[in-house]
Design a protein around this motif. Structure first.
Motif, short mmCIF file in Angstrom:
data_model
loop_
_atom_site.label_atom_id
_atom_site.label_comp_id
_atom_site.label_asym_id
_atom_site.label_seq_id
_atom_site.Cartn_x
_atom_site.Cartn_y
_atom_site.Cartn_z
N PRO A 97 2.85 2.77 8.66
CA PRO A 97 3.17 1.62 9.53
C PRO A 97 3.56 0.36 8.78
O PRO A 97 4.33 -0.46 9.29
N THR A 98 3.07 0.21 7.54
CA THR A 98 3.42 -0.98 6.75
C THR A 98 4.36 -0.64 5.60
O THR A 98 4.58 -1.47 4.72
N LYS A 99 4.90 0.56 5.60
CA LYS A 99 5.85 1.01 4.58
C LYS A 99 5.31 0.82 3.17
O LYS A 99 5.95 0.23 2.30
N GLN A 100 4.11 1.36 2.94
CA GLN A 100 3.47 1.23 1.63
C GLN A 100 3.24 2.57 0.93
O GLN A 100 2.76 2.58 -0.20
N VAL A 101 3.57 3.69 1.58
CA VAL A 101 3.32 5.01 1.01
C VAL A 101 4.63 5.56 0.44
O VAL A 101 5.55 5.90 1.19
N LEU A 102 4.72 5.64 -0.88
CA LEU A 102 5.93 6.11 -1.54
C LEU A 102 6.17 7.58 -1.20
O LEU A 102 5.29 8.42 -1.38
N SER A 103 7.36 7.90 -0.70
CA SER A 103 7.60 9.26 -0.23
C SER A 103 8.94 9.85 -0.63
O SER A 103 9.10 11.08 -0.63
N GLU A 104 9.93 9.03 -0.99
CA GLU A 104 11.22 9.60 -1.36
C GLU A 104 12.02 8.65 -2.22
O GLU A 104 11.74 7.45 -2.31
N ILE A 105 13.05 9.21 -2.84
CA ILE A 105 13.95 8.43 -3.70
C ILE A 105 15.35 8.98 -3.59
O ILE A 105 15.54 10.20 -3.47
N SER A 162 -2.16 8.16 -7.71
CA SER A 162 -3.54 7.67 -7.68
C SER A 162 -3.93 7.34 -6.25
O SER A 162 -3.13 6.78 -5.48
N ASN A 163 -5.17 7.66 -5.92
CA ASN A 163 -5.72 7.27 -4.62
C ASN A 163 -6.51 5.97 -4.71
O ASN A 163 -7.03 5.49 -3.70
N GLN A 164 -6.60 5.42 -5.91
CA GLN A 164 -7.38 4.19 -6.13
C GLN A 164 -6.51 3.00 -6.51
O GLN A 164 -6.88 1.85 -6.26
N THR A 165 -5.37 3.25 -7.12
CA THR A 165 -4.55 2.17 -7.66
C THR A 165 -3.19 2.12 -6.98
O THR A 165 -2.47 3.12 -6.92
N GLY A 166 -2.84 0.94 -6.46
CA GLY A 166 -1.52 0.72 -5.91
C GLY A 166 -0.62 0.09 -6.97
O GLY A 166 -1.10 -0.42 -8.00
N TYR A 167 0.68 0.12 -6.73
CA TYR A 167 1.64 -0.42 -7.70
C TYR A 167 2.57 -1.42 -7.02
O TYR A 167 2.78 -1.39 -5.80
N LYS A 168 3.14 -2.30 -7.82
CA LYS A 168 4.14 -3.23 -7.32
C LYS A 168 5.48 -2.50 -7.17
O LYS A 168 5.88 -1.74 -8.05
N LEU A 169 6.14 -2.75 -6.06
CA LEU A 169 7.44 -2.13 -5.84
C LEU A 169 8.39 -2.46 -6.99
O LEU A 169 9.12 -1.60 -7.47
N PHE A 170 8.36 -3.69 -7.46
CA PHE A 170 9.26 -4.11 -8.54
C PHE A 170 9.06 -3.25 -9.79
O PHE A 170 10.02 -2.88 -10.45
N ASN A 230 7.55 -1.87 1.34
CA ASN A 230 6.94 -3.20 1.44
C ASN A 230 7.08 -3.94 0.11
O ASN A 230 6.70 -3.43 -0.93
N GLN A 231 7.64 -5.13 0.14
CA GLN A 231 7.89 -5.88 -1.09
C GLN A 231 6.75 -6.81 -1.48
O GLN A 231 6.77 -7.38 -2.59
N THR A 232 5.77 -6.98 -0.61
CA THR A 232 4.69 -7.93 -0.89
C THR A 232 3.32 -7.27 -1.04
O THR A 232 2.42 -7.88 -1.64
#
Length: 309
Positions: A258-266, A229-237, A293-295
């Motif tokens: 820069p803030t480590k918020q874009v999910l890219s690998e596992i 989604s380009n509109q909804t972010g998710y909690k890392l947990f 990013n955890q927060t």
């Protein structure tokens, strides 16, 4: 040295049985008669390194890219699926080697450019011979394998074969179960194949596919309403919790930006029962910590227009 094939017609059964003991010191490594053990869980020395990997922390790794950079050449990403990064051998302590067999170096852009663990820092020469994997799979009629990796093992800003050969050269050559005799190690393929190097390449590609299929990341997340989604972010947990429950072990999540918020690998961590080729993987928790990013919200972005089919 006499082979079993030569001796069998002319010697009694008991003599053959005695002779087969010598086969363990030869290039006979079918592993069918070797009791499989879980890598990194053995308390005794590995008897046959062709049957149990020395670097036994096995990582199944995947990418979530939003474009390939070569869409104008027909390279697009598979719909509703993460793509393959690779199958990696780490040592049991979490460290790792790379480019362990320079006789099987087919990476056109080695990265980094020196071998790990070599006291002299032996440079890794860039491969200039082009695509070897596509014609090899075609030569042996492995069209199903080729079709699969063409769809699911995608490179970014370079032809897919460059990525396949990077992964093989950097990682597969450090799995002892794919060894072909370089610098005195066993040849795990021996006289069963005319060319052990070709056998190891095909073997590795099959192993990558078999392991990846066990971890349908997109499906697991979608079942729990975590979708690009380009509109909804998710909690890392929430992401981590779903994938831990589904896979059986806590995976590493990699984020960019820069803030480590874009999910890219596992990265899914496991121990291998016997050879990684057989893909009997026992999930374990990550040995490092996800860098996301955890927060702040984690963004699991949609694919770019025209980058997915």
């Amino acid at each position: 040295m006499f082979s079993i094939k030569t001796l069998f017609p002319i010697l009694p059964l008991m003599t053959v049985s005695v002779t087969t003991v010598n086969a363990w010191a030869s290039d006979n490594h079918t592993c069918a008669l070797t009791q499989p053990i879980y890598s990194c869980e053995n308390s005794t020395q590995i008897v046959d390194t062709c049957c149990t990997p020395i670097q036994g922390l096995v990582l199944v790794t995947q990418f979530w890219d939003t474009y390939t950079g070569l869409e104008d050449q027909g390279s697009v990403l598979p719909k509703d699926s993460w793509t393959i990064h690779g199958l990696w051998p780490d040592r049991c302590d979490g460290s790792y080697g790379q480019y362990c067999d320079l006789s099987r170096q087919y990476d056109p852009v080695p990265s980094p450019n020196t071998t790990t663990g070599k006291s002299d820092g032996t440079p890794v020469p860039a491969w200039t011979g082009g695509d070897v994997i596509t014609p090899l799979l075609q030569q042996y009629g492995k069209y199903d394998l080729l079709a699969y990796i063409q769809k699911y093992w995608k490179s970014q800003n370079s032809p897919d074969w460059t990525f396949w050969q990077h992964e093989f050269s950097k990682h597969a050559t450090c799995f002892s179960t794919y060894d072909v005799g370089f610098e005195g190690v066993p040849d795990c393929y021996g006289s069963l194949y005319q060319n052990s190097t070709e056998a190891s390449i095909i073997d590795f590609i099959q192993s990558v596919i078999k392991s990846q299929i066990q971890y349908p990341t997109y499906e697991w997340l979608a079942e729990n309403e975590i979708k690009p989604s380009n509109q909804t972010g998710y909690k890392l947990f929430d992401i981590q919790n779903v994938l831990t429950q589904k896979s059986g072990g806590e995976p590493y999540l990699g984020c960019s930006g820069p803030t480590k918020q874009v999910l890219s690998e596992i990265w899914y961590y496991s121990h291998s029962l016997g050879r990684p080729q057989d893909s009997f993987l026992k999930p374990i928790n990550q040995t490092t910590k996800s860098n996301c990013n955890q927060t702040q919200p984690i963004w699991y972005y949609e694919r770019s227009q025209g980058s997915e089919y």
